[in-house]
Design a protein around this motif. Structure first.
Motif, mmCIF file in Angstrom:
data_model
loop_
_atom_site.group_PDB
_atom_site.id
_atom_site.type_symbol
_atom_site.label_atom_id
_atom_site.label_comp_id
_atom_site.label_asym_id
_atom_site.label_seq_id
_atom_site.Cartn_x
_atom_site.Cartn_y
_atom_site.Cartn_z
ATOM 1 N N THR A 163 -4.767 5.982 -0.986
ATOM 2 C CA THR A 163 -3.716 4.991 -0.795
ATOM 3 C C THR A 163 -4.056 3.835 -1.736
ATOM 4 O OG1 THR A 163 -3.377 5.600 1.498
ATOM 5 C CG2 THR A 163 -2.721 3.392 0.872
ATOM 6 N N ILE A 164 -3.109 3.409 -2.516
ATOM 7 C CA ILE A 164 -3.441 2.313 -3.437
ATOM 8 C C ILE A 164 -2.502 1.125 -3.214
ATOM 9 C CG2 ILE A 164 -4.171 4.052 -5.139
ATOM 10 C CD1 ILE A 164 -1.921 2.956 -6.964
ATOM 11 N N TRP A 165 -2.957 -0.029 -3.696
ATOM 12 C CA TRP A 165 -2.171 -1.255 -3.613
ATOM 13 C C TRP A 165 -1.504 -1.497 -4.959
ATOM 14 C CZ3 TRP A 165 -0.306 -4.791 -0.297
ATOM 15 C CH2 TRP A 165 0.129 -6.012 -0.819
ATOM 16 N N GLY A 166 -0.171 -1.612 -4.954
ATOM 17 C CA GLY A 166 0.501 -1.877 -6.224
ATOM 18 C C GLY A 166 2.010 -1.790 -6.045
ATOM 19 N N ASP A 167 2.726 -1.938 -7.150
ATOM 20 C CA ASP A 167 4.181 -1.833 -7.116
ATOM 21 C C ASP A 167 4.557 -0.359 -7.286
ATOM 22 O OD1 ASP A 167 6.935 -1.704 -7.793
ATOM 23 O OD2 ASP A 167 6.882 -3.801 -8.408
ATOM 24 N N ARG A 168 4.960 0.254 -6.187
ATOM 25 C CA ARG A 168 5.223 1.694 -6.175
ATOM 26 C C ARG A 168 6.306 2.077 -7.193
ATOM 27 N NH1 ARG A 168 7.856 6.017 -3.494
ATOM 28 N NH2 ARG A 168 6.392 7.509 -2.617
ATOM 29 N N ASP B 20 -7.624 -0.889 -5.011
ATOM 30 C CA ASP B 20 -7.317 -2.121 -4.308
ATOM 31 C C ASP B 20 -7.781 -3.269 -5.186
ATOM 32 O OD1 ASP B 20 -6.268 -3.564 -2.326
ATOM 33 O OD2 ASP B 20 -7.679 -2.926 -0.765
ATOM 34 N N ARG B 21 -7.148 -4.379 -5.063
ATOM 35 C CA ARG B 21 -7.587 -5.555 -5.805
ATOM 36 C C ARG B 21 -7.066 -6.758 -5.072
ATOM 37 N NH1 ARG B 21 -2.959 -6.620 -8.991
ATOM 38 N NH2 ARG B 21 -1.501 -4.929 -8.651
ATOM 39 N N GLU B 22 -7.466 -7.898 -5.552
ATOM 40 C CA GLU B 22 -7.064 -9.113 -4.861
ATOM 41 C C GLU B 22 -5.542 -9.206 -4.812
ATOM 42 O OE1 GLU B 22 -8.259 -13.536 -5.648
ATOM 43 O OE2 GLU B 22 -9.956 -12.192 -5.986
ATOM 44 N N TYR C 180 0.859 -1.186 0.000
ATOM 45 C CA TYR C 180 0.000 0.000 0.000
ATOM 46 C C TYR C 180 0.890 1.230 0.000
ATOM 47 C CZ TYR C 180 -4.218 -2.687 0.905
ATOM 48 O OH TYR C 180 -5.265 -3.543 0.786
ATOM 49 N N PHE C 181 0.560 2.205 -0.793
ATOM 50 C CA PHE C 181 1.324 3.457 -0.749
ATOM 51 C C PHE C 181 0.427 4.635 -1.122
ATOM 52 C CE2 PHE C 181 1.757 4.337 -5.280
ATOM 53 C CZ PHE C 181 1.597 3.086 -5.860
#
Ligand SMILES: Nc1ncnc2c1ncn2[C@@H]1O[C@H](COP(=O)(O)OP(=O)(O)O)[C@@H](O)[C@H]1O
Ligand SMILES: [Mg+2]
Length: 391
Positions: free
Chosen positions: A259-264, A373-375, A227-228
């Motif tokens: 805030t999102i989920w992913g590869d920053r 956000d995702r799985e 999360y970032f």
């Protein structure tokens, strides 16, 4: 009429059967046959390997030997001509299957031998063998090409890795030089160190792009997710790129507050490419806009410039690897045409969308959206990490 000559090697211990075959062949009207007759297993094998014939016909019973053994041995010695086994009516069951398994192309019962059937069996065996060899050749050529392709991409990825090491050292030295500079002393050294640093950065960028593309091709582009804060990343990249252009003012419009989920790092790489493209490909303009927004389930980022843009008919191509527009004004800009291809792959893998809007002469707007956000599972990240280190 020119009748094609078919050369037959006959391995047969019974002279009467040889004479019978000769007679039957002589009666076939539209073909000519030349029969080379061998009586024994040993002489037969020697002649097979000598290879001066188009087809081999051999008897199932060869004295104390067996024709099927001969077929097997000849095939194991890379004998490539078609083989037809001649069987007697009393030779027993399943010789046909055994013969085919040993490498025969067909069989014919001596009692049934008559002109037309004989001619057909011979012709078909020769044609089938030809097609089979053709097919095998094609397959092995394809295999060789794939092998070569694989070796080539392994080689490229090795070369790129080798380039990275000295580059990293060079970068360190350039930075050290800049730090050692005492203000008010030798100005020129400071300027040179700065230029060296920026050239090394360029080179590192090219090498990294290349490395990423070899990873994409090999299906090894890995992601490290967390999360970032999206806005902080955007600001960070803008600050990083500001010093690389004297001409452009980079303006930020809007925030996402998300805030999102992913590869920053990977997502940052996409933004960096959008921005550095705007700087490179709209060199005679002053303004670059970075717009961000969120609709509650996604974030959207656009980088807009007011340069030459991308003509309609080229727009679909800019995301392809190695694609660069031919434009004299920007032909000196460094790049391999890989950045947008990598960006598209990153956004796709992060389950977002990427696109370009542009009107020629009025500028270009490159955008992406990403889900907040995702799985996800941290396990995937860990696995990815260890694979990445293994490459
Ligand atoms: N903002 C832009 N304006 C005009 N053309 C662009 C812009 N961004 C990219 N392009 C075109 O798309 C091509 C591909 O971009 P990219 O994949 O990032 O490769 P590179 O930056 O290495 O040239 C560029 O070479 C350029 O021709
Ligand atoms: Mg680029």
């Amino acid at each position: 009429m020119d009748r094609h000559l078919t050369r037959i090697l006959l391995i047969e211990d019974d002279e009467e059967d040889y004479i019978l075959l000769q007679k039957l062949l002589a009666k076939i009207p539209a073909a000519r046959y030349d029969v080379q007759w061998e009586r024994t297993y040993e002489d037969g094998l020697a002649q097979m390997l000598a290879g001066e014939h188009d087809i081999c016909m051999l008897d199932y019973m060869l004295g104390e030997h067996n024709g099927i053994d001969l077929i097997r041995i000849a095939r194991s010695l890379d004998y490539i001509r078609p083989i037809v086994l001649l069987t007697g009516a009393s030779d027993g069951d399943e010789i046909d299957i055994q013969a085919l398994q040993a490498g025969a192309d067909d069989y014919i019962t001596k009692g049934q031998m008559q002109g037309e059937l004989l001619q057909r069996v011979i012709r078909y065996a020769i044609e089938r063998k030809k097609a089979e060899i053709e097919r095998e050749k094609l397959l092995s050529e394809q295999f060789a090409t794939r092998e070569l392709e694989k070796r080539r991409s392994e080689f490229i990825s090795m070369v790129v890795h080798e380039l990275k090491t000295p580059l990293t050292s060079l970068k360190g030295y350039a930075q050290l030089l800049r730090k050692r500079y005492v203000p008010g002393t030798n100005e020129q050294i400071a300027r040179l160190a700065e230029r060296m640093d920026s050239q090394v950065n360029k080179l590192t960028g090219l090498v990294d792009d290349f490395l990423d593309v070899t990873r994409i091709t090999a299906g090894k582009l890995q992601f490290r997710e967390e999360y970032f804060e999206f806005d902080a990343l955007v600001n960070e990249i803008i600050e990083e790129l500001r010093p690389t252009t004297e001409r452009h003012t980079i303006c930020r419009e809007g925030t996402t507050g998300q805030t999102i989920w992913g590869d920053r790092i990977r997502i940052g790489q996409v933004i960096t490419n959008f921005l550095s493209n705007a700087i490179k490909y709209a060199p005679e303009t002053d303004r670059i806009l970075v717009k961000t927004s969120s609709d509650g389930s996604t974030v959207t980022l656009s980088v807009q410039d007011f340069g030459p843009g991308v003509p309609e008919e080229e727009q679909a191509n800019v995301f392809s690897p190695f694609y660069r527009l031919e434009d004299l004004r920007t032909s000196t800009a460094s790049g391999l045409g890989l950045g947008l291809h990598i960006a598209a792959e990153i956004i796709r893998r992060q389950e977002g969308q990427i696109w370009l809007e542009s009107e020629e002469g009025k500028g270009a707007t490159f955008s992406f959206t990403l889900p907040l956000d995702r799985e996800h599972s941290t396990l995937l990240g860990d696995e990815a990490d260890s694979v990445e280190q293994a490459t």
